[in-house]
Design a protein around this motif. Structure first.
Motif, PDB file in Angstrom:
ATOM      1  N   CYS A 136       1.077  -0.735  -0.047  1.00 29.40           N
ATOM      2  CA  CYS A 136      -0.439   0.260   0.051  1.00 29.40           C
ATOM      3  C   CYS A 136       0.880   1.483   0.086  1.00 29.40           C
ATOM      4  O   CYS A 136       1.701   1.126   1.353  1.00 29.40           O
ATOM      5  N   PHE A 140      -3.083   4.865  -1.049  1.00 26.90           N
ATOM      6  CA  PHE A 140      -4.060   4.769  -0.574  1.00 26.90           C
ATOM      7  C   PHE A 140      -5.201   4.986   0.606  1.00 26.90           C
ATOM      8  O   PHE A 140      -6.024   4.955   0.363  1.00 26.90           O
ATOM      9  N   GLY A 141      -5.003   5.677   1.216  1.00 25.44           N
ATOM     10  CA  GLY A 141      -5.204   6.463   2.853  1.00 25.44           C
ATOM     11  C   GLY A 141      -5.751   7.589   1.861  1.00 25.44           C
ATOM     12  O   GLY A 141      -6.817   7.934   3.043  1.00 25.44           O
ATOM     13  N   LEU A 143      -7.201   8.661  -1.254  1.00 23.52           N
ATOM     14  CA  LEU A 143      -8.178   8.208  -1.413  1.00 23.52           C
ATOM     15  C   LEU A 143      -9.382   8.092  -0.606  1.00 23.52           C
ATOM     16  O   LEU A 143     -10.307   7.488  -1.221  1.00 23.52           O
ATOM     17  N   ARG A 144      -9.258   7.242   0.738  1.00 17.87           N
ATOM     18  CA  ARG A 144     -10.092   6.465   1.468  1.00 17.87           C
ATOM     19  C   ARG A 144     -10.688   7.087   2.425  1.00 17.87           C
ATOM     20  O   ARG A 144     -10.898   7.019   3.586  1.00 17.87           O
ATOM     21  N   GLN A 147     -13.487   6.826   3.612  1.00 12.61           N
ATOM     22  CA  GLN A 147     -14.900   5.891   3.645  1.00 12.61           C
ATOM     23  C   GLN A 147     -15.846   5.931   3.792  1.00 12.61           C
ATOM     24  O   GLN A 147     -15.445   5.384   5.494  1.00 12.61           O
ATOM     25  N   SER A 150     -18.676  -0.341   4.702  1.00 14.48           N
ATOM     26  CA  SER A 150     -18.995  -1.362   4.314  1.00 14.48           C
ATOM     27  C   SER A 150     -19.955  -2.206   4.357  1.00 14.48           C
ATOM     28  O   SER A 150     -18.889  -2.696   5.713  1.00 14.48           O
ATOM     29  N   TYR A 163     -13.700   2.276   8.351  1.00 14.82           N
ATOM     30  CA  TYR A 163     -12.525   2.797   7.388  1.00 14.82           C
ATOM     31  C   TYR A 163     -12.166   3.958   8.812  1.00 14.82           C
ATOM     32  O   TYR A 163     -13.106   4.711   9.024  1.00 14.82           O
ATOM     33  N   THR A 165      -8.266   6.907   8.915  1.00 19.32           N
ATOM     34  CA  THR A 165      -7.252   7.184   8.516  1.00 19.32           C
ATOM     35  C   THR A 165      -6.683   8.060   9.835  1.00 19.32           C
ATOM     36  O   THR A 165      -6.462   9.093  10.003  1.00 19.32           O
ATOM     37  N   PHE A 171      -4.031   3.023   7.803  1.00 15.25           N
ATOM     38  CA  PHE A 171      -4.993   3.140   7.574  1.00 15.25           C
ATOM     39  C   PHE A 171      -5.655   1.994   8.196  1.00 15.25           C
ATOM     40  O   PHE A 171      -5.273   1.275   8.289  1.00 15.25           O
ATOM     41  N   ARG A 173      -8.488   0.097  10.157  1.00 17.75           N
ATOM     42  CA  ARG A 173     -10.358  -1.092   9.081  1.00 17.75           C
ATOM     43  C   ARG A 173     -10.276  -1.789  10.108  1.00 17.75           C
ATOM     44  O   ARG A 173     -10.207  -2.125  11.034  1.00 17.75           O
TER      45      ARG A 173
END
Length: 237
Positions: A136, A140-141, A143-144, A147, A150, A163, A165, A171, A173
């Motif tokens: 990653c 990666f972070g 962009l999310r 978020q 989900s 999620y 950051t 990052f 989860r």
């Protein structure tokens, strides 16, 4: 911190093996020059990629931080040896190829540990040996960030992921799973997964200093990786 304990490992094996399936053809193409050699897989989990390596006729040492006896229950058939191995401290066996999918080394605690793991991989490769892993990037972070939560449901499992950051290089989860408990109810389990994000543009110079000519891309062959994830591939000179 122990990741992918029993319930999440079960859910991951049953519902999330498609990443390895997508990456396998491109990785196997990269391994063509070392066919007949020894492939070391880092972070084999339940064997989603291992099965493809064995089907292609490779000899495989499949490693994971889990104990070997825990891996054996899901071990694929074929010429495979299971070993418990934890990076960056455990030494990798000498190999003609080192492969890994599922951003395994992004689970290390910090960028220094990631660098040590990469150096260990470079030093374990024999001349002409192939490296193919995903990792990653800092993107990666970014962009999310923000978020939404989900969830996914399977025939006998459900999973919810939240999620966050907390820092540019971290990052997180928070994953909750539900699986049948064998007594007519559902068992709830929870894990917190923290991934370290790194500037992957620095990796070729690091590996080059240890004898591996490497590049960073966004795919294995035609299989595009998720945004912000990078494919690190190289050959030991």
């Amino acid at each position: 911190m122990e990741y992918y304990q029993h319930d999440l490992a079960l859910v991951h094996a049953r519902g999330f093996g498609q990443h390895a399936d997508r990456c396998a053809p491109g990785i196997l193409d990269l391994l063509a020059p070392v066919r007949g050699g020894l492939v070391v897989e880092v972070g084999c989990g339940a064997g989603a990629l291992t099965r493809h390596l064995l089907a292609a006729g490779h000899r495989v040492i499949a490693t994971d931080a889990l104990a070997a006896d825990a891996l054996a229950a899901d071990a694929p058939d074929g010429e495979v040896e299971l070993r418990q191995l934890t990076l960056p401290d455990d030494r990798l066996p000498a190999a003609d190829a080192i492969v890994s999918v599922g951003h395994v080394i992004s689970y290390l605690p910090d960028a220094a540990a990631v660098n040590r793991a990469l150096v260990g991989m470079a030093e374990a490769l024999r001349p002409g040996g192939v490296l193919a892993i995903d990792i990653c990037d800092l993107q990666f972070g970014r962009l999310r960030a923000g978020q939404d939560t989900s969830g996914r449901v399977g025939p006998d499992w459900a999973v919810i992921a939240e999620y966050s950051t907390p820092a540019p290089e971290v990052f997180v989860r928070d994953i909750t799973t539900f699986v049948p408990d064998g007594a007519g109810a559902w068992r709830r389990s929870r894990e917190r997964h923290e991934n370290v994000l790194v500037d992957t543009s620095l990796i070729p110079a690091l590996l080059g200093a240890h004898g591996v000519a490497a590049r960073v891309g966004s795919a294995f062959g035609t299989a595009k990786l998720p945004p912000g994830m990078r494919a690190v591939t190289g050959i030991r000179t």
